[in-house]
Design a protein around this motif. Structure first.
Motif, PDB file in Angstrom:
ATOM      1  N   ARG A 154       0.796  -1.152   0.081  1.00 42.16           N
ATOM      2  CA  ARG A 154       0.008  -0.167   0.034  1.00 42.16           C
ATOM      3  C   ARG A 154       0.902   1.279  -0.040  1.00 42.16           C
ATOM      4  O   ARG A 154       0.492   2.523   0.080  1.00 42.16           O
ATOM      5  CB  ARG A 154      -0.874   0.042   1.348  1.00 42.16           C
ATOM      6  CG  ARG A 154      -2.052  -1.003   1.173  1.00 42.16           C
ATOM      7  CD  ARG A 154      -2.758  -1.170   2.334  1.00 42.16           C
ATOM      8  NE  ARG A 154      -2.475  -0.357   3.571  1.00 42.16           N
ATOM      9  CZ  ARG A 154      -3.366  -0.228   4.646  1.00 42.16           C
ATOM     10  NH1 ARG A 154      -4.595  -0.681   4.577  1.00 42.16           N
ATOM     11  NH2 ARG A 154      -3.063   0.597   5.388  1.00 42.16           N
ATOM     12  N   VAL A 155       2.126   1.002  -0.196  1.00 43.05           N
ATOM     13  CA  VAL A 155       3.042   2.224   0.017  1.00 43.05           C
ATOM     14  C   VAL A 155       3.824   2.652  -1.293  1.00 43.05           C
ATOM     15  O   VAL A 155       4.027   1.621  -1.976  1.00 43.05           O
ATOM     16  CB  VAL A 155       4.024   1.994   0.923  1.00 43.05           C
ATOM     17  CG1 VAL A 155       4.970   3.201   1.124  1.00 43.05           C
ATOM     18  CG2 VAL A 155       3.548   1.767   2.344  1.00 43.05           C
ATOM     19  N   ARG A 156       3.856   3.888  -1.683  1.00 43.68           N
ATOM     20  CA  ARG A 156       4.771   4.218  -3.030  1.00 43.68           C
ATOM     21  C   ARG A 156       5.997   4.443  -2.539  1.00 43.68           C
ATOM     22  O   ARG A 156       5.927   5.589  -2.015  1.00 43.68           O
ATOM     23  CB  ARG A 156       3.849   5.220  -3.823  1.00 43.68           C
ATOM     24  CG  ARG A 156       4.528   5.578  -5.086  1.00 43.68           C
ATOM     25  CD  ARG A 156       3.697   6.150  -5.971  1.00 43.68           C
ATOM     26  NE  ARG A 156       2.729   5.107  -6.658  1.00 43.68           N
ATOM     27  CZ  ARG A 156       2.993   4.304  -7.717  1.00 43.68           C
ATOM     28  NH1 ARG A 156       4.037   4.197  -8.026  1.00 43.68           N
ATOM     29  NH2 ARG A 156       2.013   3.384  -8.067  1.00 43.68           N
ATOM     30  N   VAL A 157       6.949   3.987  -3.100  1.00 44.63           N
ATOM     31  CA  VAL A 157       8.266   4.334  -2.576  1.00 44.63           C
ATOM     32  C   VAL A 157       8.942   5.170  -3.587  1.00 44.63           C
ATOM     33  O   VAL A 157       8.847   4.600  -4.842  1.00 44.63           O
ATOM     34  CB  VAL A 157       9.138   3.064  -2.087  1.00 44.63           C
ATOM     35  CG1 VAL A 157      10.624   3.488  -1.996  1.00 44.63           C
ATOM     36  CG2 VAL A 157       8.640   2.361  -1.056  1.00 44.63           C
ATOM     37  N   CYS A 158       9.624   6.182  -3.370  1.00 43.25           N
ATOM     38  CA  CYS A 158      10.228   7.021  -4.382  1.00 43.25           C
ATOM     39  C   CYS A 158      11.777   6.821  -4.308  1.00 43.25           C
ATOM     40  O   CYS A 158      12.142   6.606  -3.218  1.00 43.25           O
ATOM     41  CB  CYS A 158       9.841   8.295  -4.301  1.00 43.25           C
ATOM     42  SG  CYS A 158       8.185   8.712  -4.263  1.00 43.25           S
ATOM     43  N   ARG A 159      12.385   7.129  -5.449  1.00 38.97           N
ATOM     44  CA  ARG A 159      13.809   6.685  -5.275  1.00 38.97           C
ATOM     45  C   ARG A 159      14.336   7.765  -6.572  1.00 38.97           C
ATOM     46  O   ARG A 159      13.724   8.131  -7.504  1.00 38.97           O
ATOM     47  CB  ARG A 159      14.345   5.556  -6.123  1.00 38.97           C
ATOM     48  CG  ARG A 159      14.201   4.155  -5.172  1.00 38.97           C
ATOM     49  CD  ARG A 159      14.663   3.038  -5.688  1.00 38.97           C
ATOM     50  NE  ARG A 159      14.289   1.825  -4.948  1.00 38.97           N
ATOM     51  CZ  ARG A 159      12.779   1.379  -4.902  1.00 38.97           C
ATOM     52  NH1 ARG A 159      11.979   1.935  -5.677  1.00 38.97           N
ATOM     53  NH2 ARG A 159      12.824   0.220  -3.979  1.00 38.97           N
ATOM     54  N   ILE A 160      15.593   8.309  -6.254  1.00 43.37           N
ATOM     55  CA  ILE A 160      16.123   9.398  -7.543  1.00 43.37           C
ATOM     56  C   ILE A 160      16.483   8.616  -8.424  1.00 43.37           C
ATOM     57  O   ILE A 160      16.842   7.483  -8.404  1.00 43.37           O
ATOM     58  CB  ILE A 160      17.093   9.870  -6.508  1.00 43.37           C
ATOM     59  CG1 ILE A 160      17.545  11.486  -7.243  1.00 43.37           C
ATOM     60  CG2 ILE A 160      18.499   9.148  -6.414  1.00 43.37           C
ATOM     61  CD1 ILE A 160      18.520  12.495  -6.525  1.00 43.37           C
TER      62      ILE A 160
END
Length: 118
Positions: A69-75
């Motif tokens: 349920r979590v959207r993880v962001c990366r550079i």
């Protein structure tokens, strides 16, 4: 391909024009983060942060992945690398121009003061 690259640069610089998005990139430069964590960090609503992340994704500066349920962001280092390469090319052009100007100014100064050449 050149037009796509130009459009990508336009999108990247537009994304970088916003202080919050630059802050998000700085935050993601330290470690990946969920949109919730980013929203909390910037005292912003989830909807507002999702919009910022979407613009960064469109510009190729960030990627995100849904994990449960979590959207993880990366550079996205490749996108930042393209921006850095563009800036480096401009920097080289201007450094070359300033070096040429320095040479001209030095020549003019020597012509003004012929007694100091000896």
């Amino acid at each position: 391909m050149v037009q796509q690259s130009a459009a990508q640069l336009d999108a990247a610089f537009a994304a970088l024009a916003d202080a919050t998005r630059r802050g998000v990139l700085e935050e993601l430069g330290r470690s990946e983060a969920s949109i919730t964590r980013l929203a909390d960090r910037f005292a912003m609503s989830l909807t507002g942060m999702k919009k910022h992340v979407a613009l960064l994704e469109e510009a190729g500066l960030v990627t995100s992945q849904k994990l449960g349920r979590v959207r993880v962001c990366r550079i996205e280092t490749e996108g930042l690398g393209e921006v850095a390469a563009w800036i480096a090319a401009r920097r080289k052009v201007w450094n070359d121009r300033f070096d040429a100007l320095d040479t001209v100014l030095e020549t003019l100064l020597q012509q003004e003061r012929p007694d100091e050449q000896a």
